[in-house]
Structure formats: C-alpha cells, structure tokens
Design a protein around this motif. Structure first.
Motif, PDB file in Angstrom:
ATOM      1  N   ALA A  46       1.288   6.004   8.096  1.00  0.00           N
ATOM      2  CA  ALA A  46       1.350   5.228   9.347  1.00  0.00           C
ATOM      3  C   ALA A  46       0.421   4.023   9.259  1.00  0.00           C
ATOM      4  CB  ALA A  46       0.975   6.103  10.524  1.00  0.00           C
ATOM      5  N   LYS A  47       0.961   2.858   9.527  1.00  0.00           N
ATOM      6  CA  LYS A  47       0.183   1.623   9.498  1.00  0.00           C
ATOM      7  C   LYS A  47      -0.063   1.097  10.920  1.00  0.00           C
ATOM      8  CE  LYS A  47       0.307  -3.003   7.440  1.00  0.00           C
ATOM      9  NZ  LYS A  47       1.115  -3.952   6.619  1.00  0.00           N
ATOM     10  N   MET A  48       0.906   1.334  11.799  1.00  0.00           N
ATOM     11  CA  MET A  48       0.800   0.846  13.170  1.00  0.00           C
ATOM     12  C   MET A  48       1.424   1.885  14.107  1.00  0.00           C
ATOM     13  SD  MET A  48      -0.194  -2.104  14.758  1.00  0.00           S
ATOM     14  CE  MET A  48       0.195  -3.462  13.617  1.00  0.00           C
ATOM     15  N   LEU A  49       0.698   2.235  15.177  1.00  0.00           N
ATOM     16  CA  LEU A  49       1.211   3.155  16.183  1.00  0.00           C
ATOM     17  C   LEU A  49       1.664   2.364  17.408  1.00  0.00           C
ATOM     18  CD1 LEU A  49      -1.436   6.053  16.125  1.00  0.00           C
ATOM     19  CD2 LEU A  49       0.619   5.776  14.718  1.00  0.00           C
ATOM     20  N   LEU A  50       2.643   2.917  18.105  1.00  0.00           N
ATOM     21  CA  LEU A  50       3.144   2.290  19.328  1.00  0.00           C
ATOM     22  C   LEU A  50       2.910   3.225  20.498  1.00  0.00           C
ATOM     23  CD1 LEU A  50       4.804   0.128  20.898  1.00  0.00           C
ATOM     24  CD2 LEU A  50       6.847   1.462  20.308  1.00  0.00           C
ATOM     25  N   LEU A  83       5.045   3.011  14.649  1.00  0.00           N
ATOM     26  CA  LEU A  83       5.804   1.771  14.693  1.00  0.00           C
ATOM     27  C   LEU A  83       6.080   1.232  13.289  1.00  0.00           C
ATOM     28  CD1 LEU A  83       7.060  -0.482  16.416  1.00  0.00           C
ATOM     29  CD2 LEU A  83       4.817  -1.604  16.429  1.00  0.00           C
ATOM     30  N   HIS A  84       5.068   1.230  12.408  1.00  0.00           N
ATOM     31  CA  HIS A  84       5.227   0.738  11.024  1.00  0.00           C
ATOM     32  C   HIS A  84       4.558   1.706  10.058  1.00  0.00           C
ATOM     33  CE1 HIS A  84       6.926  -2.999  12.319  1.00  0.00           C
ATOM     34  NE2 HIS A  84       5.835  -3.367  12.989  1.00  0.00           N
ATOM     35  N   ARG A  85       5.106   1.786   8.844  1.00  0.00           N
ATOM     36  CA  ARG A  85       4.513   2.565   7.766  1.00  0.00           C
ATOM     37  C   ARG A  85       4.343   1.683   6.548  1.00  0.00           C
ATOM     38  NH1 ARG A  85       4.706   8.050   8.869  1.00  0.00           N
ATOM     39  NH2 ARG A  85       6.129   8.674  10.556  1.00  0.00           N
ATOM     40  N   ASP A  86       3.395   2.026   5.679  1.00  0.00           N
ATOM     41  CA  ASP A  86       3.200   1.260   4.450  1.00  0.00           C
ATOM     42  C   ASP A  86       4.172   1.743   3.379  1.00  0.00           C
ATOM     43  OD1 ASP A  86       2.195   3.650   3.509  1.00  0.00           O
ATOM     44  OD2 ASP A  86       0.097   3.047   3.650  1.00  0.00           O
ATOM     45  N   SER A  87       4.048   1.181   2.196  1.00  0.00           N
ATOM     46  CA  SER A  87       4.969   1.521   1.107  1.00  0.00           C
ATOM     47  C   SER A  87       4.858   2.982   0.679  1.00  0.00           C
ATOM     48  CB  SER A  87       4.712   0.617  -0.101  1.00  0.00           C
ATOM     49  OG  SER A  87       3.355   0.740  -0.531  1.00  0.00           O
TER      50      SER A  87
END
Length: 350
Positions: A177-181, A169-173
């Motif tokens: 992977a920062k957030m999985l959906l 769902l989100h990645r850092d700079s």
C-alpha cells in the motif's frame, strides 16, 4: 469549433500560396539551382513548418481548454454530490505520513500531519481509526468501515458522528500500500433521528403494553404488527407469538372488512359478532378462543407522515359484552317487573 474552422481556412490559403509559388518555379527548371530560388524554397519550407507548429499548438490549446472546462464541470457536480451527502475524502501517504483532504473545487486540498488530523476526532476513536489504517496498510484487511466521534465542540455541544471507510488507493510495484483513501460521511443527523425514533418507540411500547384497553397495531398494508396483553386477554389468545407468525391482516377481522384504509383518518364503531358462527364459516384466526356473541366497540386511527402517506393503523377497543348483556337483563327484569305490577293491579281491581 469556430476556431478550428478559421485555422483550417488560414492553412488552406497558405498552402495554396505556397503551391502557386512552387508551380511558378516548376515552369523554369533551368534556374532551380540559383541561390535566390533556393532561398525562396527554404523560406517556404520554414513558413510551412512554423505554420504547422502554430496550427498544432492552437489545436492542442483549445482541446486542452475544452478538457479543462469539462473537468471543472465534473468537479462542480462532484462537489455538489459530496456536499449534499455530507461526505469528505482524504488520502494518507504511507511513506510521507501526510493526510491530504481532497477538494473537488481546489487543485490541492489541505494537508495535515497525523497529530494535527487527530485534533478533529475523539482521542480514543482516533486511536481505533489509526489501528484500522495500519491493518489496511499491512494487508490484514482489504477495507474497513467504522464509526468515529468528532472532537467536543468549544461551545460544549454534542460531538459530530462520522462513518469512515478506509481502503487502499495506490500500491507500489511490489503490491504494498502506497496511498490510503478515507471516505468520511457525517451521519450525526441520521444518528439523532434514529435515537429520537428509538426513544419514541420505547415510549410508545410502554404506553401500548400498559394500556387498560385493547391496543392493536397494523402496518401500512394492514398486517398485524403488535398486540398488547390486554387485547390477548380479551380475545382469549394464549400464544401471542403464534398469532404474530400467522400474518393476520386487518381484513381478517369481520367488523373491519368494510373499512376504506386508503382514506381512513379516524373511525369509531360498535359491533356484535357471533364468534362461533364466524369460526364455523370462515376460520382465519384459530388462536382466538372466545366464543358466543361478542359485543365490541373500537376506535381505528391512521398514522400518517407529513406527506399524508399511511405508516400504520392503531385500533383501540374494549369488550362490552358483559355491559350489553347486563343492560339486556335490566331491560328484561324491568319488563318482568312491569308485567308483575300490572298483574297485581289487575288482581286488586277485580
């Protein structure tokens, strides 16, 4: 929009009042530097500033209210869609190791630790889900979909079955992977229907293939879908697979060409076909190797769903050629016997 209109009217009235005051002061420029006049200008400027802030605040307030109402409507629609599809959403925070359910109706959904979240699923299946999440998080896979069984209910019933898709769902700079959906859909009822259909199909084919009569199944458009060994034997079909590849239609059978399939429910018919003549004039099924006059009786039934739409057609029949020919021979023998008896009686009476 009425609120905006009222605010504009108030702004026009206030600005008109200030403009009138400024015009009056402009007529006496000699006293503009007096303290009372400076105070009046400062008060007017303050009033304009205060009104501008209040006016701007009200505009933002009502716009925010409209956005909130629109968002609430979208959330309600989303909740209905998710509920109708038996779908749930959850996220996994890689750093905090927290799983949070996403609720369309609540600002903050429930949060679980991996250990608590595991209680909703079969132990072995959750381990596979955990490995999938690790693979997606590490970049080994872009996404993965898998079936997961739920935990066994306390009443001892069958566990639910879920189809879960895991993606980033989100990645850092740095691109990590920062957030999985997780998109989790309950497919229990679909799986049960498929299993029931599979069992019925097994029973049907067992009955179909072991039947002592010819059984032939056509789909809703009349295309040959299945034929049992007894029918192949009756019609002298040596290679069943070649017949299936030919895409035979029910209209290719001479005795079925006049059937009204759209309104067909059940029909019984008897037919006599000169196979040699049909093959000579209109060869459609070369795999059929019998010849001569062919006497046949059959029942054709339509298979329909609850709405009455045709799912297919089943023809059950038998070759009665030998029986008919035997009957004809009996009639001929009877006629010869009557003639012989008549001749004897005539001879005796001479």
């Amino acid at each position: 929009m009425d609120t905006y209109h009222h605010l504009r009217i108030k702004a026009v009235i206030l600005l008109s009042t200030i403009a009138t005051m400024a015009h009056a002061q402009a007529e006496n420029m000699d006293t503009i530097a007096d303290t009372p006049h400076l105070a009046a200008y400062l008060v007017a400027a303050l009033m304009i500033s205060v009104f501008t802030m209040v006016f701007t605040n009200r505009i933002f307030y009502y716009r925010q209210k409209e956005v909130t109402n629109h968002t609430r409507q979208l959330n309600t629609q989303l909740a209905l869609v998710l509920r109708s599809n038996k779908t749930e959403l959850w996220t996994y925070d890689v750093n905090k190791r927290i799983i949070q359910q996403i609720s369309a109706m609540e600002e903050n959904g429930k949060t679980y630790s991996p250990i608590d979240f595991a209680q909703f699923f079969d132990h072995d299946d959750f381990n596979q889900l955990r490995k999938t999440m690790i693979a997606v998080r590490s970049g080994e896979k872009e996404e993965e979909t898998m079936m997961v069984h739920g935990s066994t209910p306390q009443d001892g019933g069958e566990p639910r079955l879920f189809m879960i898709n895991v993606t980033v769902l989100h990645r850092d700079s740095h691109g990590k992977a920062k957030m999985l959906l997780g998109i989790q859909r309950d497919i229990t009822e679909n799986a049960r229907r498929k299993e029931k259909a599979r069992n019925l199909a097994i029973q049907f084919h067992t009955t179909f293939n072991s039947s002592l009569v010819d059984m032939i199944y056509y789909d809703a458009d009349g295309w040959l879908t299945d034929i049992n060994e007894k029918a192949c034997e009756t019609f002298g079909i040596k290679d069943r697979e070649e017949l299936m590849k030919r895409h035979v239609n029910i209209r290719d059978i001479p005795s079925y060409r006049e059937l009204d399939l759209e309104h067909l429910d059940e029909t019984q018919l008897s037919s006599v076909t000169d196979i040699d003549q049909v093959k000579h004039n209109d060869e459609r099924i070369p795999e059929l190797t019998v010849g001569g006059k062919f006497y046949y009786e059959a029942t054709v039934n339509a298979v329909r769903d609850k709405e009455g739409r045709a799912l297919g057609f089943v023809a059950a029949g038998r070759n009665i050629t030998e029986m008919v020919e035997s009957h004809h021979r009996q009639q001929e023998d009877s006629a010869l016997l009557k003639k012989a008896t008549s001749d004897i009686e005539e001879y005796i009476n001479i």
